[in-house]
Scaffold this motif. Structure first.
Motif, PDB file in Angstrom:
ATOM      1  N   MET A   1       0.800  -1.188   0.000  1.00 15.34           N
ATOM      2  CA  MET A   1       0.000   0.000   0.000  1.00 15.34           C
ATOM      3  C   MET A   1       0.846   1.255   0.000  1.00 15.34           C
ATOM      4  SD  MET A   1      -2.989  -0.660   2.610  1.00 15.34           S
ATOM      5  CE  MET A   1      -4.083  -2.003   2.417  1.00 15.34           C
TER       6      MET A   1
ATOM      7  N   GLU B   1       0.939  -0.917   4.333  1.00 16.02           N
ATOM      8  CA  GLU B   1       1.289  -2.131   3.598  1.00 16.02           C
ATOM      9  C   GLU B   1       1.916  -3.177   4.516  1.00 16.02           C
ATOM     10  OE1 GLU B   1       2.426  -2.817  -0.824  1.00 16.02           O
ATOM     11  OE2 GLU B   1       4.126  -1.929   0.205  1.00 16.02           O
TER      12      GLU B   1
ATOM     13  N   THR C   1      -0.880  -4.690   6.137  1.00 16.78           N
ATOM     14  CA  THR C   1      -1.610  -5.542   5.188  1.00 16.78           C
ATOM     15  C   THR C   1      -0.981  -6.920   5.079  1.00 16.78           C
ATOM     16  OG1 THR C   1      -2.416  -3.677   3.882  1.00 16.78           O
ATOM     17  CG2 THR C   1      -2.299  -5.799   2.771  1.00 16.78           C
TER      18      THR C   1
ATOM     19  N   TYR D   1      -5.978  -1.498  -6.891  1.00 18.24           N
ATOM     20  CA  TYR D   1      -5.370  -2.030  -5.666  1.00 18.24           C
ATOM     21  C   TYR D   1      -6.449  -2.109  -4.586  1.00 18.24           C
ATOM     22  CZ  TYR D   1      -2.335  -2.503  -1.601  1.00 18.24           C
ATOM     23  OH  TYR D   1      -1.730  -2.957  -0.462  1.00 18.24           O
TER      24      TYR D   1
ATOM     25  N   TRP E   1      -6.482  -3.804  -0.624  1.00 22.23           N
ATOM     26  CA  TRP E   1      -5.674  -4.564   0.326  1.00 22.23           C
ATOM     27  C   TRP E   1      -6.394  -5.864   0.679  1.00 22.23           C
ATOM     28  CZ3 TRP E   1      -7.485  -5.769   5.194  1.00 22.23           C
ATOM     29  CH2 TRP E   1      -8.523  -4.993   5.715  1.00 22.23           C
TER      30      TRP E   1
ATOM     31  N   ASP F   1      -3.666  -6.841  -3.964  1.00 20.46           N
ATOM     32  CA  ASP F   1      -2.609  -6.123  -3.271  1.00 20.46           C
ATOM     33  C   ASP F   1      -1.295  -6.659  -3.828  1.00 20.46           C
ATOM     34  OD1 ASP F   1      -2.072  -8.540  -1.946  1.00 20.46           O
ATOM     35  OD2 ASP F   1      -2.988  -7.901  -0.065  1.00 20.46           O
TER      36      ASP F   1
ATOM     37  N   ASN G   1      -0.524   0.891  -4.290  1.00 19.02           N
ATOM     38  CA  ASN G   1      -1.265   1.322  -3.108  1.00 19.02           C
ATOM     39  C   ASN G   1      -2.660   1.740  -3.548  1.00 19.02           C
ATOM     40  OD1 ASN G   1      -1.240   4.250  -3.844  1.00 19.02           O
ATOM     41  ND2 ASN G   1       0.958   4.006  -3.565  1.00 19.02           N
TER      42      ASN G   1
END
Length: 347
Positions: A1, A61, A64, A250, A252, A261, A325
């Motif tokens: 992300m 991220e 994630t 994108y 997540w 992702d 992201n």
């Protein structure tokens, strides 16, 4: 992300593809801290806003990938729990058949003038208590003793299965709580990024949007022209899949086919090539043979940041395809726009 860029100061006029982070989101006009809690930060320049957003995306991220790992573990625990419950149900059915057989014996004994004590206990409401006594086998005939032994064994097996199922249920509950924590972290940081980005004026967004479009066109041209061939058919299939997904959003936690992702895109690309990759960046880097930056070939997985929190698919000419992201779709980008952490060849 994360909005992926090496940590150094740049003017907004020289930004690359990740300046899309400064134009794609909108929210409340409030700056935020790194924990996602809003507080006023007046007089931030566009470059400062972007730097903070980049950091929030990177932290989101990381969360994630932790979420993805916890989700994978939760799904595995849930599958194991289901298997244990199915096995316990089968053994319980078999146990009931054995007890029915003992019931027939008990009826015969009763007609003949009495019920054997062993059968009384085996058919009681508390068979576990019955099985604690060793004398029952001596009071029953060989056929009865064999049946009661089978009941004893089945009860013990069922109890073991119930114990194992309890462990898996505890593990599943723990993973589900972990998922909630990571989800809260992710959404908090993304909300913070939206609030920060809302500080940009329409003019700044327009200027940055022009720069982003130029960088994207250059990246696409470099990626599509004169790229070296993949070393084998599986790597070629993964690269082909990634090219087909350019422009996909994108999201997540997503693994396709319509949204991804970063690690989800890698997993989906190699799934089409018949190779099963782990779910997270932390595991994917160990899924094949490590290769150096100088050895990169199309189809290699390239990883970034010291925490191995981002991954892309190398396609040649210093370019990769990755899911950056929430502000940017799946795209071509130079691999040197982020701090390189390693590469793995899985095909």
């Amino acid at each position: 992300m994360a909005a992926h860029r090496k940590p150094r100061q740049r003017s907004t006029a020289g930004t690359s593809v990740h300046t899309a982070a400064t134009i794609a989101l909108a929210g409340a006009a409030t700056a935020t801290g790194l924990d996602g809690t809003g507080h006023a930060e007046p007089n931030l320049t566009p470059a400062q806003v972007k730097a903070k957003v980049d950091q929030l995306y990177q932290e989101a991220e990381i969360a994630t990938e932790k979420y993805n790992g916890a989700k994978e573990q939760a799904e595995a625990a849930e599958q194991r729990l289901g298997t244990l419950r199915d096995e316990a149900a089968r053994k319980t059915e078999k146990l009931n058949s054995e007890r029915d057989a003992l019931g027939s014996m008990a009826a015969a004994h009763y007609r003949d003038g009495g019920l054997d004590p062993a059968l009384q206990l085996a058919l009681s409401e508390d068979p576990d208590g019955y099985l604690q006594g060793a004398e029952f086998a001596e009071r029953a005939g060989s056929r009865q003793a064999a049946s009661v032994d089978r009941v004893r064994k089945q009860l013990r097996e069922i109890e073991q299965l119930r114990g194992a199922a309890h462990i898996e249920l505890t593990s599943l509950s723990s993973r589900q709580a972990e998922l909630k924590r990571h989800k809260k972290t992710i959404t908090g940081k993304l909300d913070s990024a939206r609030r920060l980005l809302s500080r940009l004026t329409a003019e700044e967004r327009a200027r940055l949007g022009q720069d982003t479009g130029r960088a994207s066109r250059v990246g696409a041209r470099e990626g599509l022209t004169g790229s070296p061939a993949a070393p084998n058919s599986r790597a070629a299939a993964a690269v082909s899949y990634a090219y087909q997904k350019l422009g996909s959003p994108y999201v997540w936690g997503a693994t396709g086919p319509d949204a991804f992702d970063c690690s989800g895109l890698m997993q989906a690309a190699y799934r089409t090539a018949g190779i099963s990759l782990p779910r997270t960046t932390y595991a994917q880097i160990d899924a094949g043979r490590r290769v150096s930056h100088a050895e990169l070939l199309p189809g290699d997985l390239v990883f970034f940041y010291s925490g191995i929190s981002h991954v892309g698919l190398y396609v040649g000419n210093g370019m990769m395809i990755h899911a950056p992201n929430p502000s940017a779709p799946v795209r071509l980008a130079p691999i040197d726009e982020m701090p390189f952490a390693g590469a793995t060849r899985v095909a």
